[in-house]
Every structure is written in C-alpha cells, then in structure tokens.
Design a protein around this motif. Sequence first.
Motif, PDB file in Angstrom:
ATOM      1  N   THR A 157      31.710 -52.642 -24.332  1.00 39.41           N
ATOM      2  CA  THR A 157      30.793 -52.304 -25.439  1.00 39.41           C
ATOM      3  C   THR A 157      29.512 -53.148 -25.344  1.00 39.41           C
ATOM      4  OG1 THR A 157      32.688 -51.810 -26.851  1.00 39.41           O
ATOM      5  CG2 THR A 157      30.569 -52.163 -27.951  1.00 39.41           C
ATOM      6  N   ASN A 158      29.668 -54.461 -25.349  1.00 39.77           N
ATOM      7  CA  ASN A 158      28.501 -55.338 -25.523  1.00 39.77           C
ATOM      8  C   ASN A 158      27.597 -55.389 -24.286  1.00 39.77           C
ATOM      9  OD1 ASN A 158      29.910 -55.834 -27.851  1.00 39.77           O
ATOM     10  ND2 ASN A 158      30.179 -58.019 -27.517  1.00 39.77           N
ATOM     11  N   LEU A 159      28.196 -55.348 -23.112  1.00 36.27           N
ATOM     12  CA  LEU A 159      27.385 -55.459 -21.888  1.00 36.27           C
ATOM     13  C   LEU A 159      27.197 -54.098 -21.216  1.00 36.27           C
ATOM     14  CD1 LEU A 159      25.913 -57.084 -19.729  1.00 36.27           C
ATOM     15  CD2 LEU A 159      28.131 -57.589 -18.686  1.00 36.27           C
ATOM     16  N   THR A 160      28.286 -53.447 -20.841  1.00 38.41           N
ATOM     17  CA  THR A 160      28.145 -52.178 -20.115  1.00 38.41           C
ATOM     18  C   THR A 160      27.563 -51.097 -21.039  1.00 38.41           C
ATOM     19  OG1 THR A 160      30.129 -52.894 -18.945  1.00 38.41           O
ATOM     20  CG2 THR A 160      29.286 -50.712 -18.415  1.00 38.41           C
ATOM     21  N   GLY A 161      27.935 -51.149 -22.322  1.00 41.54           N
ATOM     22  CA  GLY A 161      27.353 -50.202 -23.285  1.00 41.54           C
ATOM     23  C   GLY A 161      25.842 -50.394 -23.369  1.00 41.54           C
ATOM     24  N   THR A 162      25.406 -51.641 -23.364  1.00 40.10           N
ATOM     25  CA  THR A 162      23.964 -51.924 -23.381  1.00 40.10           C
ATOM     26  C   THR A 162      23.313 -51.413 -22.099  1.00 40.10           C
ATOM     27  OG1 THR A 162      24.288 -53.820 -24.819  1.00 40.10           O
ATOM     28  CG2 THR A 162      22.279 -53.808 -23.517  1.00 40.10           C
ATOM     29  N   PHE A 163      23.969 -51.636 -20.959  1.00 39.40           N
ATOM     30  CA  PHE A 163      23.468 -51.091 -19.684  1.00 39.40           C
ATOM     31  C   PHE A 163      23.274 -49.567 -19.792  1.00 39.40           C
ATOM     32  CE2 PHE A 163      25.202 -48.749 -15.996  1.00 39.40           C
ATOM     33  CZ  PHE A 163      24.163 -48.920 -15.083  1.00 39.40           C
ATOM     34  N   ARG A 164      24.276 -48.880 -20.372  1.00 41.28           N
ATOM     35  CA  ARG A 164      24.179 -47.406 -20.457  1.00 41.28           C
ATOM     36  C   ARG A 164      22.962 -46.970 -21.272  1.00 41.28           C
ATOM     37  NH1 ARG A 164      29.823 -48.312 -21.543  1.00 41.28           N
ATOM     38  NH2 ARG A 164      31.004 -47.831 -19.674  1.00 41.28           N
ATOM     39  N   VAL A 165      22.749 -47.602 -22.440  1.00 38.14           N
ATOM     40  CA  VAL A 165      21.644 -47.130 -23.290  1.00 38.14           C
ATOM     41  C   VAL A 165      20.291 -47.561 -22.731  1.00 38.14           C
ATOM     42  CG1 VAL A 165      22.994 -46.887 -25.410  1.00 38.14           C
ATOM     43  CG2 VAL A 165      21.887 -49.040 -24.948  1.00 38.14           C
ATOM     44  N   VAL A 166      20.250 -48.743 -22.106  1.00 37.18           N
ATOM     45  CA  VAL A 166      18.981 -49.210 -21.531  1.00 37.18           C
ATOM     46  C   VAL A 166      18.595 -48.336 -20.338  1.00 37.18           C
ATOM     47  CG1 VAL A 166      17.891 -51.106 -20.253  1.00 37.18           C
ATOM     48  CG2 VAL A 166      19.182 -51.597 -22.336  1.00 37.18           C
ATOM     49  N   LYS A 167      19.556 -48.045 -19.487  1.00 33.11           N
ATOM     50  CA  LYS A 167      19.253 -47.242 -18.288  1.00 33.11           C
ATOM     51  C   LYS A 167      18.716 -45.873 -18.692  1.00 33.11           C
ATOM     52  CE  LYS A 167      20.956 -45.443 -13.990  1.00 33.11           C
ATOM     53  NZ  LYS A 167      22.066 -45.113 -13.127  1.00 33.11           N
ATOM     54  N   ARG A 168      19.354 -45.268 -19.690  1.00 35.75           N
ATOM     55  CA  ARG A 168      18.923 -43.924 -20.099  1.00 35.75           C
ATOM     56  C   ARG A 168      17.537 -43.973 -20.758  1.00 35.75           C
ATOM     57  NH1 ARG A 168      17.027 -40.013 -21.296  1.00 35.75           N
ATOM     58  NH2 ARG A 168      17.905 -37.931 -21.612  1.00 35.75           N
TER      59      ARG A 168
ATOM     60  N   LEU B 228      13.506 -49.500 -27.783  1.00 30.78           N
ATOM     61  CA  LEU B 228      14.975 -49.472 -27.863  1.00 30.78           C
ATOM     62  C   LEU B 228      15.478 -50.833 -28.334  1.00 30.78           C
ATOM     63  CD1 LEU B 228      17.860 -48.402 -27.277  1.00 30.78           C
ATOM     64  CD2 LEU B 228      17.576 -49.286 -24.945  1.00 30.78           C
ATOM     65  N   VAL B 229      16.282 -50.818 -29.383  1.00 29.62           N
ATOM     66  CA  VAL B 229      16.947 -52.042 -29.827  1.00 29.62           C
ATOM     67  C   VAL B 229      18.444 -51.844 -29.593  1.00 29.62           C
ATOM     68  CG1 VAL B 229      17.288 -53.677 -31.706  1.00 29.62           C
ATOM     69  CG2 VAL B 229      15.174 -52.311 -31.613  1.00 29.62           C
ATOM     70  N   ALA B 230      18.962 -52.553 -28.584  1.00 24.83           N
ATOM     71  CA  ALA B 230      20.388 -52.440 -28.230  1.00 24.83           C
ATOM     72  C   ALA B 230      21.142 -53.472 -29.067  1.00 24.83           C
ATOM     73  CB  ALA B 230      20.579 -52.674 -26.740  1.00 24.83           C
ATOM     74  N   ASN B 231      21.651 -52.993 -30.180  1.00 27.80           N
ATOM     75  CA  ASN B 231      22.248 -53.892 -31.185  1.00 27.80           C
ATOM     76  C   ASN B 231      23.757 -53.737 -31.308  1.00 27.80           C
ATOM     77  OD1 ASN B 231      22.321 -55.284 -34.047  1.00 27.80           O
ATOM     78  ND2 ASN B 231      23.111 -53.210 -34.380  1.00 27.80           N
ATOM     79  N   ALA B 232      24.300 -52.559 -30.940  1.00 34.64           N
ATOM     80  CA  ALA B 232      25.728 -52.314 -31.155  1.00 34.64           C
ATOM     81  C   ALA B 232      26.565 -53.362 -30.427  1.00 34.64           C
ATOM     82  CB  ALA B 232      26.104 -50.916 -30.660  1.00 34.64           C
ATOM     83  N   GLY B 233      27.581 -53.859 -31.102  1.00 33.84           N
ATOM     84  CA  GLY B 233      28.431 -54.869 -30.464  1.00 33.84           C
ATOM     85  C   GLY B 233      29.697 -55.081 -31.262  1.00 33.84           C
TER      86      GLY B 233
END
Length: 237
Positions: free
Chosen positions: A103-114, A77-82
Amino acid sequence: MSRSVLVTGGNRGIGLAIARAFAQAGDKVAITYRSGEPPQELAELGVLAVRCDITDSEQVEQAYKEIEAKHGNVEVLVANAGITKDTLLMRMSEEDFASVVDTNLTGTFRVVKRANRGMLRAKKGRVVLISSVVGLLGGAGQANYAASKAALVGFARSLARELGSRNITFNVVAPGFVDTDMTKVLSDEQRAGILAQVPLARYAQPEEIAAAVSFLASDDAAYITGAVIPVDGGLGM
Ligand code: NAD
C-alpha cells in the motif's frame, strides 16, 4: 488558475484536509478512497470521489481514466493513502510486512507512474508524497511502516533527479503525530509518551499538514524538488 489535483485517500483525515484546501483554493479536485462512503462535504465542495484500491493496478488505471475524462490530466498528485499494521518484529508476519509495503510504497509507485504519463506530456507536474517522521526516526513495533515510509524518500529523490529536467517536482512531507483515525487507536499511555517527546507538546491538526502540501504544489515552490519537509512539532529534529 484552476489545476487538476488528485489526492489519494482523500475521504478522511489528512487527505480530506488536503482535498478541502485545494478545493477551497479553486482547483478541480479528485480524491480516491478505498472503502465506505466519502463524506457529504466533498460533494458540496465539488470534489470528484472515485473508489480505488491502490494495491490494484487495474483499479488505478480505471480511476485515472474517470478523473482525466472529467478534469483532464492530473497536474498535482498528492500520494497520501497509507496504512499501519503495527506489531513487534517477532510477531510480524510476512503478510503484515508485505501488505504495508504494497500500500504505502508500491501503491504510491502505481499512482505516481500513472500520473507521470500526463505530466510528461504537459511538461509540468507537482508530486507530493506523504511519508512520516517514523520513516526518518523509526518506531518500535513499526518496522514495516517505517521501512515503507523511509523508502518514499529514496523514491521521491530518484524521481526528482530523473524528471527535474521535465519540470516535474517530487517532494515529501513527513508529518509527526496528527489527530486522525490512524492515531485514535493509540492508548492514553501511548499518546502521553509521544507528547512528552514533541517540542510543541501537541498533536498536529490535519490542516497543518495540508498547508505544507499546498505550498509545495504552489508556484512559490517551483524551485523546490527532492525536499523532505517535516511537519512534526519538532519531534524529528
Ligand atoms: P487514515 O487512516 O485516516 O486515512 C488513510 C487513507 O488512506 C484513507 O482515506 C484510506 O481510504 C486510504 N487507503 C488506505 N489503504 C488504501 C488502499 N489500499 N487503496 C486506496 N486507499 C487506501 O490516515 P491519516 O492519518 O489521514 O493518514 C494519511 C497519510 O498520512 C498516511 O499515508 C499516513 O501514513 C500518513 N501519516 C499519518 C500520521 C498521523 O499521525 N495520522 C503521521 C504521519 C504520517
């Protein structure tokens, strides 16, 4: 071996260069994008493009379901969106602050957790977060952005400790100034001011960020976790 790779915000800029690098290396690549039409190049590379706003958990869940149905569990997973919403503190509304963090922090949390659900099952995973040199140095007019990007370091290092024994690595790439839509909005004066501080005296190309990400996702980086790799032309040293 072909891996299932997901790059968020992979329709343009740095994310597109990262998606292209994995696809050209033979991986099964999916990208998410928030709006517009993904470029034709992605379809030609066989990249699966899924519309998904990472500020919405339900959309994140739906995107993963679609990707897993076509490519199996996400292994890289590359969490790049920001996003940025630059403005001076006294002009910064609570919404300006909250939306960048969402977007940058909580959005990353959402995609990483899933993603972690599948990685835990597979007992293997690679997560690379795209932070910024601004998260390490700060930036005038960027308190919201810098705070969100600095937080990614604590987030990644916590997970590196929490999940290292499960063979999941978490690393951070901190780009300097890169030639993309995000920096095209800067004035000539701002660009000249930035370049004066960059030892390599130029902007990065998106492919130079992609190279560091590819390395961190490769077997050669199997013993690297919790690292913050600057790709910033020396700006942050
Ligand atoms: P960009 O604006 O060209 O692309 C940003 C991407 O994020 C787009 O694909 C967009 O669809 C996606 N995105 C934004 N909000 C989203 C949301 N709510 N849901 C889903 N996707 C969303 O930017 P870029 O320059 O390619 O930047 C990519 C990453 O690199 C960002 O995290 C940025 O902060 C970081 N970065 C950029 C630079 C630079 O100089 N360009 C420097 C350091 C770090």
